[in-house]
Design a protein around this motif. Structure first.
Motif, short mmCIF file in Angstrom:
data_model
loop_
_atom_site.label_atom_id
_atom_site.label_comp_id
_atom_site.label_asym_id
_atom_site.label_seq_id
_atom_site.Cartn_x
_atom_site.Cartn_y
_atom_site.Cartn_z
N MET A 13 0.82 -1.20 0.00
CA MET A 13 0.00 0.00 0.00
C MET A 13 0.86 1.27 0.00
O MET A 13 1.98 1.29 0.50
CB MET A 13 -0.93 0.01 1.22
CG MET A 13 -1.84 -1.20 1.25
SD MET A 13 -2.75 -1.40 -0.30
CE MET A 13 -3.42 -3.04 -0.09
N ARG A 14 0.30 2.34 -0.56
CA ARG A 14 1.04 3.59 -0.72
C ARG A 14 1.51 4.16 0.60
O ARG A 14 2.60 4.72 0.71
CB ARG A 14 0.14 4.60 -1.45
CG ARG A 14 0.89 5.84 -1.93
CD ARG A 14 1.85 5.49 -3.04
NE ARG A 14 2.58 6.65 -3.53
CZ ARG A 14 3.52 6.61 -4.45
NH1 ARG A 14 3.84 5.44 -4.99
NH2 ARG A 14 4.15 7.69 -4.84
N GLU A 15 0.70 4.00 1.65
CA GLU A 15 1.08 4.56 2.94
C GLU A 15 2.34 3.89 3.50
O GLU A 15 3.06 4.49 4.29
CB GLU A 15 -0.06 4.45 3.95
CG GLU A 15 -0.62 3.05 4.11
CD GLU A 15 -1.84 2.81 3.24
OE1 GLU A 15 -2.70 2.02 3.65
OE2 GLU A 15 -1.91 3.40 2.15
N GLU A 16 2.60 2.65 3.08
CA GLU A 16 3.82 1.97 3.52
C GLU A 16 5.06 2.68 2.98
O GLU A 16 6.05 2.87 3.69
CB GLU A 16 3.81 0.52 3.05
CG GLU A 16 4.99 -0.31 3.54
CD GLU A 16 4.91 -0.61 5.01
OE1 GLU A 16 5.53 0.14 5.79
OE2 GLU A 16 4.25 -1.58 5.40
N GLU A 17 4.99 3.09 1.70
CA GLU A 17 6.10 3.83 1.10
C GLU A 17 6.35 5.13 1.86
O GLU A 17 7.50 5.48 2.17
CB GLU A 17 5.82 4.13 -0.37
CG GLU A 17 6.92 4.96 -1.02
CD GLU A 17 6.59 5.37 -2.45
OE1 GLU A 17 7.53 5.63 -3.21
OE2 GLU A 17 5.40 5.42 -2.79
N GLN A 18 5.27 5.85 2.18
CA GLN A 18 5.42 7.12 2.88
C GLN A 18 6.05 6.93 4.25
O GLN A 18 6.90 7.71 4.68
CB GLN A 18 4.04 7.78 3.01
CG GLN A 18 3.43 8.17 1.66
CD GLN A 18 1.97 8.55 1.76
OE1 GLN A 18 1.34 8.37 2.80
NE2 GLN A 18 1.42 9.07 0.67
N ARG A 19 5.65 5.86 4.92
CA ARG A 19 6.20 5.60 6.26
C ARG A 19 7.68 5.22 6.17
O ARG A 19 8.49 5.65 7.00
CB ARG A 19 5.41 4.48 6.95
CG ARG A 19 5.81 4.27 8.40
CD ARG A 19 4.92 3.27 9.10
NE ARG A 19 5.32 3.08 10.47
CZ ARG A 19 4.80 2.19 11.30
NH1 ARG A 19 3.81 1.41 10.85
NH2 ARG A 19 5.23 2.05 12.53
N CYS A 20 8.04 4.40 5.17
CA CYS A 20 9.44 3.99 4.99
C CYS A 20 10.32 5.20 4.70
O CYS A 20 11.40 5.36 5.30
CB CYS A 20 9.55 2.98 3.85
SG CYS A 20 8.91 1.33 4.25
N LEU A 21 9.88 6.05 3.80
CA LEU A 21 10.67 7.24 3.44
C LEU A 21 10.76 8.21 4.61
O LEU A 21 11.77 8.89 4.78
CB LEU A 21 10.07 7.91 2.21
CG LEU A 21 10.07 7.08 0.91
CD1 LEU A 21 9.42 7.86 -0.22
CD2 LEU A 21 11.48 6.66 0.54
N ALA A 22 9.71 8.28 5.42
CA ALA A 22 9.68 9.23 6.53
C ALA A 22 10.74 8.91 7.59
O ALA A 22 11.24 9.82 8.26
CB ALA A 22 8.29 9.24 7.17
N VAL A 23 11.10 7.63 7.74
CA VAL A 23 12.10 7.27 8.75
C VAL A 23 13.51 7.22 8.17
O VAL A 23 14.46 6.86 8.86
CB VAL A 23 11.76 5.92 9.41
CG1 VAL A 23 10.46 6.01 10.18
CG2 VAL A 23 11.72 4.79 8.38
N GLY A 24 13.65 7.58 6.89
CA GLY A 24 14.98 7.68 6.31
C GLY A 24 15.38 6.58 5.36
O GLY A 24 16.52 6.52 4.91
N MET A 25 14.45 5.67 5.04
CA MET A 25 14.79 4.62 4.07
C MET A 25 14.91 5.23 2.67
O MET A 25 14.23 6.19 2.33
CB MET A 25 13.73 3.52 4.07
CG MET A 25 13.70 2.69 5.33
SD MET A 25 12.58 1.28 5.19
CE MET A 25 12.54 0.73 6.91
N SER A 26 15.77 4.63 1.86
CA SER A 26 15.95 5.10 0.49
C SER A 26 14.89 4.53 -0.43
O SER A 26 14.53 5.14 -1.45
CB SER A 26 17.34 4.69 -0.02
OG SER A 26 18.34 5.05 0.90
#
Length: 366
Positions: A218-231
């Protein structure tokens, strides 16, 4: 891909909660008409089973059946399966008896289409014969033993040197003991999960790429990953090709190996595209011309932020029409800009992309 995600979760649960006996996956045709077919995927196990009192909440996010072994996950797998199934117009049914096992069935109606015969299958060795060796050190944080083994084998086959640890806490403990070029982390782990690991590494000043692995598309997973600093984040199950693409797109050491290969032809750049209507072809052509103009302006100003944003947007648009060759190249360039300065060589690569995009835009317009 969505079907693989659902089956990956269902089979993973079956393996997790079955200590003896068997696990069986069946695919059967339930009904067929001229233009469609109703298929049933059934995952049956002889595991611990599910009590009747838990059935109503089984597909709720974060719900875990009382009494299951600790460290069995975050309780998201079945809710993801249900959501993906609903989005595809399907449904999931479950029958279970405590102590005897469970049976999960996924029902989906799919269109029947006529396709050309597939090309002869190539062996993995032949398919990867010309791929460059990704000579890099990779820190892998993954708690599942099977997933650990699969990732280790895949990375070694790609020429990487993996160091595999069972959780984020252990990954933090060994980070300074050796040099790593990239971190690959599962999202849901005991002690320290993938989000917490990424955040902790960034707070310590670590700037290598961090790639999250999750069963949630889901799209929100991408947002959460990027928010904590994942590339970046990739979705399970992870194929060898997906793993290579992720490493090449976001790791400068791997990126340099692949970007220097000869550019594909116009025919290569258009291979695999979905069929577009005339109106869509014109829209795509016009959009590409606009993107080229923005990229060229960014190059003129040597503005890395504008270039990165435009390449990211362009990569998404290309992925939506399955323009894989160009999509991957955009990801590579975006990752290279993120990892380092705008060198002369990198600028030349971006200009080469613009030339290829212009050729595709003209072909679409014509």
């Amino acid at each position: 891909m969505r079907l693989r995600q659902i089956l990956h979760n269902l089979l993973g649960n079956a393996i997790k909660f079955t200590e003896s006996g068997l696990i069986r996956l069946r695919l059967t045709v339930q009904d067929r008409s001229t233009g469609s077919v109703l298929l049933q995927w059934q995952v049956t196990d002889t595991g611990i089973g599910i009590p009747e009192s838990a059935m109503d909440k089984l597909f709720n996010p974060f719900y875990q059946v009382a009494g299951v072994p600790s460290g069995s996950g975050a309780g998201l797998g079945l809710s993801i399966c249900k959501r993906l199934s609903d989005l595809m117009g399907g449904n999931i049914r479950v029958v279970s008896e405590p102590g005897l096992g469970s049976s999960f069935s996924l029902f989906i109606t799919l269109a029947v289409v006529d396709t050309a015969p597939p090309p002869p299958l190539m062996t993995l060795a032949a398919a990867d014969a010309d791929a460059p060796c990704l000579n890099m050190r990779v820190l892998v944080a993954e708690d599942n033993l099977v997933s650990q083994a699969v990732l280790r084998e895949q990375l070694e086959a790609l020429g990487a040197q993996p160091t595999v640890v069972p959780d984020g806490k252990r990954a933090l403990d060994i980070w300074h003991t050796q040099t790593f070029d990239v971190v690959i982390t599962d999202i849901n782990m005991p002690r320290l999960n993938g989000y917490e690991l990424a955040k902790a590494l960034r707070e310590r000043g670590v700037n290598v790429p961090i790639i999250g692995i999750t069963a949630n598309a889901m799209r929100e997973e991408e947002q959460r990953c990027l928010a904590v600093g994942m590339s970046a984040w990739v979705v399970k199950p992870l194929s060898m090709d997906m793993l290579r693409q992720a490493l090449v797109a976001h790791c400068r050491k791997a990126n340099g190996l692949l970007i220097t290969t000869p550019p594909p032809t116009l025919k290569d750049d258009q291979e695999g595209w979905i069929e577009l209507s005339q109106a869509m072809r014109q829209l795509m052509s016009k959009t590409l011309v606009t993107d080229i103009a923005h990229i060229e302006q960014g190059l003129s100003d040597m503005d890395a932020i504008v270039l990165r944003q435009r390449l990211h947007s362009l990569s998404g648009a290309l992925a939506s029409v399955n323009a894989q060759t160009l999509h991957i190249f955009c990801q590579q360039l975006e990752g290279a800009i993120y990892d380092g300065p705008l060198t002369t060589a990198l600028v030349q690569q971006i200009r080469a992309l613009c030339v290829r995009l212009a050729a595709v835009a003209k072909c679409l317009s014509d």
